[in-house]
Design an enzyme around this catalytic site. Structure first.
Site, PDB file in Angstrom:
ATOM      1  N   HIS A  96      -6.694   8.447   5.743  1.00 38.45           N
ATOM      2  CA  HIS A  96      -7.744   9.150   5.272  1.00 38.45           C
ATOM      3  C   HIS A  96      -7.341  10.546   5.288  1.00 38.45           C
ATOM      4  O   HIS A  96      -6.248  10.953   6.235  1.00 38.45           O
ATOM      5  CB  HIS A  96      -8.545   8.858   6.318  1.00 38.45           C
ATOM      6  CG  HIS A  96      -9.895   9.371   6.122  1.00 38.45           C
ATOM      7  ND1 HIS A  96     -10.228  10.640   6.097  1.00 38.45           N
ATOM      8  CD2 HIS A  96     -11.351   8.786   5.698  1.00 38.45           C
ATOM      9  CE1 HIS A  96     -11.845  10.934   5.986  1.00 38.45           C
ATOM     10  NE2 HIS A  96     -12.219   9.847   5.805  1.00 38.45           N
ATOM     11  N   LYS A 147     -19.451   5.500  13.255  1.00 35.72           N
ATOM     12  CA  LYS A 147     -18.817   4.216  12.645  1.00 35.72           C
ATOM     13  C   LYS A 147     -18.810   3.065  13.661  1.00 35.72           C
ATOM     14  O   LYS A 147     -18.294   1.820  13.311  1.00 35.72           O
ATOM     15  CB  LYS A 147     -17.300   4.500  12.335  1.00 35.72           C
ATOM     16  CG  LYS A 147     -17.427   5.511  11.099  1.00 35.72           C
ATOM     17  CD  LYS A 147     -15.874   5.790  10.415  1.00 35.72           C
ATOM     18  CE  LYS A 147     -15.663   6.845   9.845  1.00 35.72           C
ATOM     19  NZ  LYS A 147     -16.292   6.695   8.427  1.00 35.72           N
TER      20      LYS A 147
HETATM   21  N1  PLP Z   1     -10.139   8.142   9.403  1.00 36.93           N
HETATM   22  C1  PLP Z   1     -10.516   7.267   9.006  1.00 36.93           C
HETATM   23  C2  PLP Z   1      -9.676   5.972   8.675  1.00 36.93           C
HETATM   24  C3  PLP Z   1     -11.721   7.232   8.402  1.00 36.93           C
HETATM   25  O1  PLP Z   1     -12.185   6.164   7.632  1.00 36.93           O
HETATM   26  C4  PLP Z   1     -12.619   8.337   8.498  1.00 36.93           C
HETATM   27  C5  PLP Z   1     -14.127   8.219   7.978  1.00 36.93           C
HETATM   28  O2  PLP Z   1     -14.193   7.734   7.033  1.00 36.93           O
HETATM   29  C6  PLP Z   1     -11.962   9.275   9.167  1.00 36.93           C
HETATM   30  C7  PLP Z   1     -10.769   9.145   9.846  1.00 36.93           C
HETATM   31  C8  PLP Z   1     -13.004  10.601   9.449  1.00 36.93           C
HETATM   32  O3  PLP Z   1     -13.959  10.186  10.427  1.00 36.93           O
HETATM   33  P1  PLP Z   1     -15.197  11.349  10.672  1.00 36.93           P
HETATM   34  O4  PLP Z   1     -15.587  11.916   9.499  1.00 36.93           O
HETATM   35  O5  PLP Z   1     -16.327  10.658  11.565  1.00 36.93           O
HETATM   36  O6  PLP Z   1     -14.488  12.547  11.514  1.00 36.93           O
END
Ligand code: PLP
Length: 417
Positions: free
Chosen positions: A134, A237
């Protein structure tokens, strides 16, 4: 039947999505005059009533600032806040609550580590990522490279969506500054072999950060058994509110790393000629924290633990299998990420239909999915795609909702394909 036997029978009773849905008032709402089928859980899950009740109880019964108070409400809020930290500790099976830093979420947790590692990196340092990260687990490392001269190495992804573990192994060399990998791919649902990765890292003496954003609410975790150095996750999540999450870091790291942000709470003593810092985790929690969010995160963990994460995960696996079978019967549909094991996330493309068009048609049918690059542009490039449609399931989804997804795809095919 004795009370204990009755309770055991209740615990052993099979769970059903239908009964669990009653705990989530938002699932009973309608969209475009159709019942909501919420299949965008990898982006953010819905909240159970128990989490909303915990928020209300906090606001009414104890809201006050934590740690510095000399009155009863502050003591109560502090106890609840630190109680939430203990729940997060137990959730990950960390050795101590002092290893859990509350943050705004996975993104902030990863940025915290990246910012605080500057002093250990220079132009000879390398950081190993995978091709399925991500953006939250790419950009902070690129920024660290810009500040320190370090370089990124990227382990490739196979056509199945699995990490190329042989190639990864070849890239794990002694002297590597850090390995940062996602536990579960948000764009494909593929679960990475983080046990193997941590073992390889330990043998080479390399620290590992795991981005657990997609895992923490779905996969039982034990950071001590895993042997990772850092584990990052987000509350929203895993059925808690937005704006709260945590970073697990093994105690020696939190002792060694410099603070992330400066301000109140993270200090022991401040003078104009110098400041001494508080002990971890407070050293990394400058300013008034998201007290309500942390308490609600604890409530979400209680909710999941109360039902048993493994039993909830079994429901999600059933949805994954059913939906995969049904989607593969759709002419012209291709699933991106067919490797196993997988969490209940299905990314797909359909000949002749743009993912955004599909998302719009489905929305009008009351079916909420995600369409786009899923904040994983390098992975999309790897597959030569601008984006995909993604259905992601939680234990409260039903087989009937999967049928509605497939039927909506049929409508879109009639319009576009
Ligand atoms: N890492 C992964 C694999 C994710 O799916 C996400 C969000 O979709 C994030 C990091 C970032 O999460 P957040 O936006 O809650 O900080």
């Amino acid at each position: 039947m004795s009370r204990v036997t009755a309770q055991l029978a209740e615990v052993q009773a099979p769970l059903s999505a239908e009964s669990l849905r009653a705990d989530f008032p938002s699932l009973a709402t309608r969209v475009h005059d159709k019942p909501l089928a919420y299949l965008d859980n990898a982006a953010s899950t819905q909240r159970p009533q128990a989490v909303m009740d915990a928020l209300t109880e906090y606001e009414v019964e104890m809201h006050a600032n934590v740690h510095r108070g000399v009155h009863a409400r502050s003591d109560k809020a502090t106890a609840a806040f630190e109680g939430a930290r203990e729940r997060a500790r137990a959730w990950l099976n960390a050795a101590s609550g002092d290893e859990l830093v509350f943050t705004r979420g996975a993104t902030e947790s990863i940025n915290l580590v990246a910012r605080c590692l500057d002093h250990r990196m220079d132009s000879g340092s390398e950081i190993l990522l995978t091709g399925m990260e991500h953006h939250s687990n790419i950009v902070p490392w690129q920024q660290l490279c810009q500040r320190t001269g370090a370089r990124l190495k990227v382990a490739p992804v196979l056509d199945s969506g699995a990490l190329d573990l042989d190639a990864f192994r070849g890239l794990v060399t002694p002297g590597l500054g850090l390995i940062a990998v996602t536990h579960v791919s948000n764009a494909m649902g593929v679960i990475n072999p983080v046990d193997d990765i941590c073992r390889m890292a330990r043998q080479a003496g390399v620290p590992v950060l795991i981005d657990g954003a997609q895992a923490a609410g779905h996969v039982p975790l034990d950071v001590q058994e895993l042997g990772c150095d850092f584990y990052a996750f987000s509350g929203h999540k895993m059925y808690a509110p937005t704006g709260i999450g945590a970073l697990y870091a093994r105690a020696p790291w939190l002792d060694d790393l410099p603070p992330f942000l400066g301000g109140g709470e993270m200090i022991l003593e401040v003078r104009f000629d110098g400041t001494t810092y508080n002990t971890p985790p407070h050293k990394f929690e400058a300013g008034t924290p998201n007290i309500a969010g942390a308490i609600a995160l604890g409530a979400a963990m209680d909710y999941l633990a109360g039902h048993g994460l493994a039993r909830l995960a079994a429901l999600e696996h059933e949805l994954l299998e059913y939906a995969t079978g049904r989607l593969l019967d759709v002419p012209g549909l291709r699933i991106i990420g067919t490797a196993s094991p997988k969490s209940a996330v299905i990314s797909f493309v359909i000949d002749g239909i743009h993912p955004h068009d599909l998302g719009t048609v489905l929305d009008h049918e009351g079916v909420a999915i995600r369409a786009g690059h899923h904040c994983a542009m390098p992975l999309m490039d790897r597959f030569g795609l601008p984006g995909t449609a993604r259905a992601s399931f939680a234990f409260y989804n039903t087989l009937e909702e999967v049928d509605r997804l497939v039927s909506g795809i049929g409508t879109a095919r009639k319009l576009f394909a």
